[in-house]
Design a protein around this motif. Sequence first.
Motif, mmCIF file in Angstrom:
data_model
loop_
_atom_site.group_PDB
_atom_site.id
_atom_site.type_symbol
_atom_site.label_atom_id
_atom_site.label_comp_id
_atom_site.label_asym_id
_atom_site.label_seq_id
_atom_site.Cartn_x
_atom_site.Cartn_y
_atom_site.Cartn_z
ATOM 1 N N GLY A 1 0.842 -1.183 0.000
ATOM 2 C CA GLY A 1 0.000 0.000 0.000
ATOM 3 C C GLY A 1 0.877 1.232 0.000
ATOM 4 O O GLY A 1 2.038 1.188 -0.423
ATOM 5 N N THR A 2 0.334 2.334 0.498
ATOM 6 C CA THR A 2 1.086 3.584 0.486
ATOM 7 C C THR A 2 1.742 3.913 1.818
ATOM 8 O O THR A 2 2.583 4.804 1.881
ATOM 9 N N SER A 3 1.383 3.183 2.880
ATOM 10 C CA SER A 3 1.924 3.545 4.192
ATOM 11 C C SER A 3 2.640 2.403 4.897
ATOM 12 O O SER A 3 3.038 2.550 6.047
ATOM 13 N N GLU B 1 -3.798 -3.650 1.770
ATOM 14 C CA GLU B 1 -5.255 -3.537 1.869
ATOM 15 C C GLU B 1 -5.706 -3.558 3.326
ATOM 16 O O GLU B 1 -6.580 -2.780 3.731
ATOM 17 N N GLU C 1 -4.612 -0.214 5.057
ATOM 18 C CA GLU C 1 -5.398 0.926 4.577
ATOM 19 C C GLU C 1 -6.851 0.844 5.043
ATOM 20 O O GLU C 1 -7.468 1.867 5.337
ATOM 21 N N THR D 1 -6.781 2.023 8.606
ATOM 22 C CA THR D 1 -6.600 3.480 8.622
ATOM 23 C C THR D 1 -7.902 4.181 8.259
ATOM 24 O O THR D 1 -8.269 5.183 8.874
ATOM 25 N N THR E 1 -1.838 9.302 6.211
ATOM 26 C CA THR E 1 -2.261 8.836 4.892
ATOM 27 C C THR E 1 -1.339 9.295 3.779
ATOM 28 O O THR E 1 -1.681 9.188 2.625
#
Length: 170
Positions: free
Chosen positions: A87-89, A118, A121, A124, A140
């Motif tokens: 993911g992004t984090s 997934e 996120e 989050t 985020t």
Amino acid sequence: MAAEPEVLDELHRLRARVPQLTGALAASVDGLVLAHDTPGVEPEGVAALTAAALGVAVRMADATGQGDFRELLVRGVDGYVATYAAGTSAVLTLLAEDRVNVGRLHLEGRRSGTRIGELVEAATARGEPVTPARAPTRATSPLPTRARPARGASRTPTTPTPNTPRTSES
């Protein structure tokens, strides 16, 4: 984090699918442990080193125009350390024996990275903290990036420090 047991389950399933794995760790991009299955290895240290390596890998991909970070592979005499975007984090770092099938390592690492991304996120989005210990300062924000001058723009040369290796061309 409510997703922590699910992330840990994913790490266990991954280690079952790739028997040559000696450890698996999910961490925030800031280097905080989310979940780990790393017998004999200090997870906080690996997470911190992963964050440092991630910073260099992101800059390398950016500086060479290769796009967003996806994965990093380090091969040592006794095995591999592979890091995958989750993911992004978050990131997934895997430790593997030297005899691992690297194609299989990548296939399974990428799948698990996607799944862990997934899970993190989703947690989050529900407003849960990213890590059990403390939430990161950027809840985020995407993987770290570095601003760079436009192509063709001149860069200001830097003076090497005394510890900077020099070549005969320097």
